[in-house]
Scaffold this motif. Structure first.
Motif, PDB file in Angstrom:
ATOM      1  N   ARG A  28      10.648  -4.602 -10.399  1.00  0.00           N
ATOM      2  CA  ARG A  28      11.251  -5.366  -9.296  1.00  0.00           C
ATOM      3  C   ARG A  28      10.218  -5.641  -8.207  1.00  0.00           C
ATOM      4  O   ARG A  28      10.160  -6.744  -7.665  1.00  0.00           O
ATOM      5  CB  ARG A  28      12.453  -4.619  -8.719  1.00  0.00           C
ATOM      6  CG  ARG A  28      13.696  -4.733  -9.574  1.00  0.00           C
ATOM      7  CD  ARG A  28      14.956  -4.278  -8.837  1.00  0.00           C
ATOM      8  NE  ARG A  28      14.883  -2.922  -8.329  1.00  0.00           N
ATOM      9  CZ  ARG A  28      15.326  -1.848  -8.973  1.00  0.00           C
ATOM     10  NH1 ARG A  28      15.872  -1.960 -10.161  1.00  0.00           N
ATOM     11  NH2 ARG A  28      15.218  -0.657  -8.422  1.00  0.00           N
ATOM     12  N   ALA A  29       9.412  -4.648  -7.877  1.00  0.00           N
ATOM     13  CA  ALA A  29       8.376  -4.841  -6.850  1.00  0.00           C
ATOM     14  C   ALA A  29       7.353  -5.874  -7.297  1.00  0.00           C
ATOM     15  O   ALA A  29       7.003  -6.786  -6.533  1.00  0.00           O
ATOM     16  CB  ALA A  29       7.688  -3.511  -6.539  1.00  0.00           C
ATOM     17  N   VAL A 112      -1.047  -4.421  -4.464  1.00  0.00           N
ATOM     18  CA  VAL A 112       0.294  -3.936  -4.162  1.00  0.00           C
ATOM     19  C   VAL A 112       0.264  -2.422  -3.978  1.00  0.00           C
ATOM     20  O   VAL A 112      -0.278  -1.709  -4.819  1.00  0.00           O
ATOM     21  CB  VAL A 112       1.279  -4.288  -5.305  1.00  0.00           C
ATOM     22  CG1 VAL A 112       2.670  -3.729  -5.023  1.00  0.00           C
ATOM     23  CG2 VAL A 112       1.332  -5.793  -5.534  1.00  0.00           C
ATOM     24  N   VAL A 113       0.860  -1.967  -2.869  1.00  0.00           N
ATOM     25  CA  VAL A 113       1.023  -0.528  -2.637  1.00  0.00           C
ATOM     26  C   VAL A 113       2.429  -0.280  -2.102  1.00  0.00           C
ATOM     27  O   VAL A 113       3.001  -1.144  -1.442  1.00  0.00           O
ATOM     28  CB  VAL A 113      -0.010   0.053  -1.633  1.00  0.00           C
ATOM     29  CG1 VAL A 113      -1.414  -0.022  -2.167  1.00  0.00           C
ATOM     30  CG2 VAL A 113       0.088  -0.599  -0.277  1.00  0.00           C
ATOM     31  N   GLY A 114       2.943   0.886  -2.376  1.00  0.00           N
ATOM     32  CA  GLY A 114       4.201   1.299  -1.768  1.00  0.00           C
ATOM     33  C   GLY A 114       3.943   1.715  -0.330  1.00  0.00           C
ATOM     34  O   GLY A 114       2.815   2.072   0.037  1.00  0.00           O
ATOM     35  N   ALA A 119       0.931   4.528   3.977  1.00  0.00           N
ATOM     36  CA  ALA A 119       0.884   5.562   5.013  1.00  0.00           C
ATOM     37  C   ALA A 119      -0.250   6.560   4.776  1.00  0.00           C
ATOM     38  O   ALA A 119      -0.770   7.150   5.714  1.00  0.00           O
ATOM     39  CB  ALA A 119       2.217   6.298   5.095  1.00  0.00           C
ATOM     40  N   GLY A 120      -0.647   6.736   3.523  1.00  0.00           N
ATOM     41  CA  GLY A 120      -1.730   7.663   3.199  1.00  0.00           C
ATOM     42  C   GLY A 120      -3.037   6.989   2.854  1.00  0.00           C
ATOM     43  O   GLY A 120      -3.983   7.643   2.392  1.00  0.00           O
ATOM     44  N   HIS A 135      -6.044  -8.601   0.259  1.00  0.00           N
ATOM     45  CA  HIS A 135      -4.879  -8.481   1.126  1.00  0.00           C
ATOM     46  C   HIS A 135      -4.020  -7.382   0.521  1.00  0.00           C
ATOM     47  O   HIS A 135      -4.128  -7.093  -0.669  1.00  0.00           O
ATOM     48  CB  HIS A 135      -4.074  -9.784   1.157  1.00  0.00           C
ATOM     49  CG  HIS A 135      -4.876 -10.970   1.566  1.00  0.00           C
ATOM     50  ND1 HIS A 135      -5.108 -11.288   2.885  1.00  0.00           N
ATOM     51  CD2 HIS A 135      -5.507 -11.913   0.830  1.00  0.00           C
ATOM     52  CE1 HIS A 135      -5.845 -12.370   2.945  1.00  0.00           C
ATOM     53  NE2 HIS A 135      -6.102 -12.777   1.715  1.00  0.00           N
ATOM     54  N   LEU A 136      -3.145  -6.801   1.312  1.00  0.00           N
ATOM     55  CA  LEU A 136      -2.200  -5.821   0.780  1.00  0.00           C
ATOM     56  C   LEU A 136      -0.795  -6.399   0.804  1.00  0.00           C
ATOM     57  O   LEU A 136      -0.417  -7.079   1.756  1.00  0.00           O
ATOM     58  CB  LEU A 136      -2.199  -4.536   1.603  1.00  0.00           C
ATOM     59  CG  LEU A 136      -3.394  -3.612   1.512  1.00  0.00           C
ATOM     60  CD1 LEU A 136      -3.115  -2.337   2.298  1.00  0.00           C
ATOM     61  CD2 LEU A 136      -3.752  -3.281   0.088  1.00  0.00           C
ATOM     62  N   ALA A 137      -0.029  -6.110  -0.241  1.00  0.00           N
ATOM     63  CA  ALA A 137       1.405  -6.351  -0.261  1.00  0.00           C
ATOM     64  C   ALA A 137       2.033  -4.967  -0.251  1.00  0.00           C
ATOM     65  O   ALA A 137       1.890  -4.207  -1.213  1.00  0.00           O
ATOM     66  CB  ALA A 137       1.809  -7.126  -1.505  1.00  0.00           C
ATOM     67  N   VAL A 138       2.664  -4.622   0.849  1.00  0.00           N
ATOM     68  CA  VAL A 138       3.243  -3.293   1.007  1.00  0.00           C
ATOM     69  C   VAL A 138       4.732  -3.360   0.671  1.00  0.00           C
ATOM     70  O   VAL A 138       5.490  -4.091   1.303  1.00  0.00           O
ATOM     71  CB  VAL A 138       3.030  -2.750   2.438  1.00  0.00           C
ATOM     72  CG1 VAL A 138       3.624  -1.356   2.582  1.00  0.00           C
ATOM     73  CG2 VAL A 138       1.537  -2.736   2.782  1.00  0.00           C
TER      74      VAL A 138
END
Length: 159
Positions: A28-29, A112-114, A119-120, A135-138
């Motif tokens: 899904r992500a 992509v990161v959760g 946070a870490g 770029h990051l997709a959080v």
């Protein structure tokens, strides 16, 4: 290696993890980020030796097989074995980002990161080099703490 997405103007999205096992939330992500970025391709990369987590129970080949099966039927998703083919040692994201940036040049690269990983992120190997590469997709995760200000400043939210 890229097949159908080589000449695309769309960003290339990388989504790494142990995928032990891959599950619906991963899919899904990946599909949500793809859709948000114009149905851009998402390469799901099982790590060989995750440096920030317990080691996977399944072998790399087993996890890759799970990822391949999960990607079947989703044209945007690509099971990618690059991290599993690398030399031994930790699967540092920096090496992966540099590899793909060399391959795609000026084309945007998105990782992509959760929210928990975001946070870490300040504990990841040479994380301060990431903004020059991607770029990051959080992806939101329930009860994730906020990222430190140093991480938030390095990756400001899109307007």
């Amino acid at each position: 290696m890229f097949g159908r997405d080589t000449a695309s103007d769309l960003p290339l999205i990388l989504f790494g993890g142990t995928f032990d096992p891959i599950h619906r939330a991963h899919l899904r992500a990946a599909l949500a980020v793809s859709q948000a970025l114009g149905d851009a391709p998402v390469h799901l990369l099982p790590n060989a030796v995750p440096p920030h987590r317990p080691q996977p129970l399944a072998t790399g080949e087993q996890r890759l097989a799970m990822v391949r099966r999960a990607c079947a039927g989703h044209k945007q998703l690509v099971a990618d074995h690059w991290e599993l083919r690398r030399a031994s040692g930790p699967s540092y994201t920096l090496a992966t980002l540099k590899h793909y940036k060399r391959l795609i040049g000026a084309r945007p690269l998105v990782f992509v990161v959760g929210a928990d990983s975001f946070a870490g992120l300040h504990r990841w190997h040479r994380w301060r080099e990431f903004p020059a590469l991607c770029h990051l997709a959080v992806v939101p995760r329930p009860h994730s703490p906020p990222a430190p200000l140093s991480v938030q400043r390095a990756f400001p939210a899109a307007p």
